[in-house]
Design an enzyme around this catalytic site. Structure first.
Site, PDB file in Angstrom:
ATOM      1  N   GLY A  17       0.813  -1.213   0.000  1.00 30.87           N
ATOM      2  CA  GLY A  17       0.000   0.000   0.000  1.00 30.87           C
ATOM      3  C   GLY A  17       0.843   1.258   0.000  1.00 30.87           C
ATOM      4  CE  LYS A 194       2.293 -12.135  -7.159  1.00 30.93           C
ATOM      5  NZ  LYS A 194       1.567 -11.390  -6.127  1.00 30.93           N
ATOM      6  CG  ASN A 198       2.714 -15.472  -4.233  1.00 27.61           C
ATOM      7  OD1 ASN A 198       3.729 -14.865  -3.926  1.00 27.61           O
ATOM      8  ND2 ASN A 198       1.625 -14.852  -4.661  1.00 27.61           N
ATOM      9  CG  ASN A 202       5.403 -15.975  -0.354  1.00 33.47           C
ATOM     10  OD1 ASN A 202       5.762 -15.130   0.452  1.00 33.47           O
ATOM     11  ND2 ASN A 202       4.851 -15.655  -1.511  1.00 33.47           N
ATOM     12  CB  SER A 264       5.357 -10.885   1.714  1.00 34.39           C
ATOM     13  OG  SER A 264       4.567 -11.899   1.115  1.00 34.39           O
ATOM     14  CD  GLU A 276      -0.712 -13.059   2.658  1.00 32.90           C
ATOM     15  OE1 GLU A 276      -1.683 -12.441   2.194  1.00 32.90           O
ATOM     16  OE2 GLU A 276       0.428 -12.981   2.190  1.00 32.90           O
TER      17      GLU A 276
END
Length: 315
Positions: A17, A194, A198, A202, A264, A276
């Protein structure tokens, strides 16, 4: 400079953001940032992006600690993690102008469906796929190492044309800020694409405590990355989403050329934040299973990460 015609709100002004919001503000858009822990720092010092692509950027920004204090926004970019979507929904509704367009800049599958019931019927919901190497460096400071494109797809809302015009408008905002953005006619397909990156990078960054350069330098981890990528491609196909030929190999080669990067999920793990796992692992695994396909390597990675994500995680 762009003459501001649309008011843009940033919900979750961390790495994602903060970067995209600051780029839009630099381009002259009327941007409003909702912050939590970093509100005081950003109100006093502004936001900064240390970018290997765009140079050093620092601006005083319109910052808020309470969504109720924000003016009604025409566009809302949600940069917070999907793990907090249940708390985000009321903030999004509070900050949304009539007919607002909400873009979820989140990873994984099913994030839009999770949020949609909590939004008003007049609101448009889009998915945003961020291809970027970026992380929070310090309070109010974002480090941008490489890439930056945002691909957009329409999920749901009152659009009569399947959302094509809304998506074009959203892509135009990013393009005006110097960010590559493409309309994705099939949001589900785009989200599976994506996941090809990921899922391996990740999870393995957490499990092996390794960033992308050492992961790509070791023959064992390279083989595992490619095997996981292949499983994601198989899962997508089983669910009716055939990825472009050679897509996984393309992402593998792109990662070889990237600067060394900690994904992340590694930062979330290091800072004891929830991982996540639902959106990136559980949901795609469940969809593949429902289609009759078992993905053993991805399942094992998910189970190992679930152990590490538990409340009694070893440190």
């Amino acid at each position: 400079m762009h003459t501001p015609t649309r008011r843009i709100g940033i919900i979750g002004s961390g790495a994602i953001g903060g970067f995209y919001g600051l780029m839009l503000a630099r381009a002259g858009f009327d941007v409003h940032f909702l912050l939590r822990s970093e509100y005081e720092v950003v109100r006093e010092q502004g936001l900064a992006v240390e970018s290997a692509v765009h140079g050093a950027l620092q601006m005083k920004v319109q910052a808020y600690a309470d969504a109720g204090d924000m003016p009604p926004c025409d566009w809302l970019l949600v940069g917070a993690k999907a793990t907090s979507n249940d708390q985000l929904a009321p903030l999004i509704v509070q900050a949304a102008a009539p007919g607002a367009k909400v873009v979820l800049l989140q990873n994984g599958l099913g994030v839009e469906a999770q949020l949609r019931p909590a939004l008003r019927s007049d609101m448009h919901l889009l998915g945003g796929l961020c291809f970027i190497c970026v992380n929070r460096h310090a309070p109010g400071v974002v480090r941008h190492q490489a890439l930056g494109a945002v691909n957009l797809g329409y999920h749901s809302g009152p659009a009569s044309d399947g959302g094509a015009e809304v998506v074009r408008e959203g892509a135009g905002l990013f393009e005006a800020a110097g960010i590559d953005s493409q309309a994705m006619p099939n949001l589900e397909l785009a989200r599976w694409q994506k996941l090809v990156w990921n899922v391996p990078y990740n999870g393995l960054s957490v499990l092996l405590a390794a960033s992308t350069t050492p992961l790509m330098a070791n023959s064992h981890s390279r083989d595992l990355i490619q095997a996981l990528m292949a499983e994601v491609v198989q899962g997508a196909a089983a669910c009716g989403h055939v990825l472009p030929e050679g897509y996984a190999e393309h992402l593998f080669q792109v990662t070889e050329r990237m600067p060394d990067y900690w994904p992340s999920m590694y930062h979330d793990y290091a800072l004891m934040r929830p991982l996540e796992l639902q959106a990136i692992y559980a949901e795609p695994l469940a969809r593949a299973r429902a289609a009759g396909l078992h993905l053993p390597r991805m399942e094992m990675l998910y189970q190992a990460l679930g152990f590490l994500d538990s409340s009694d995680r070893p440190r």
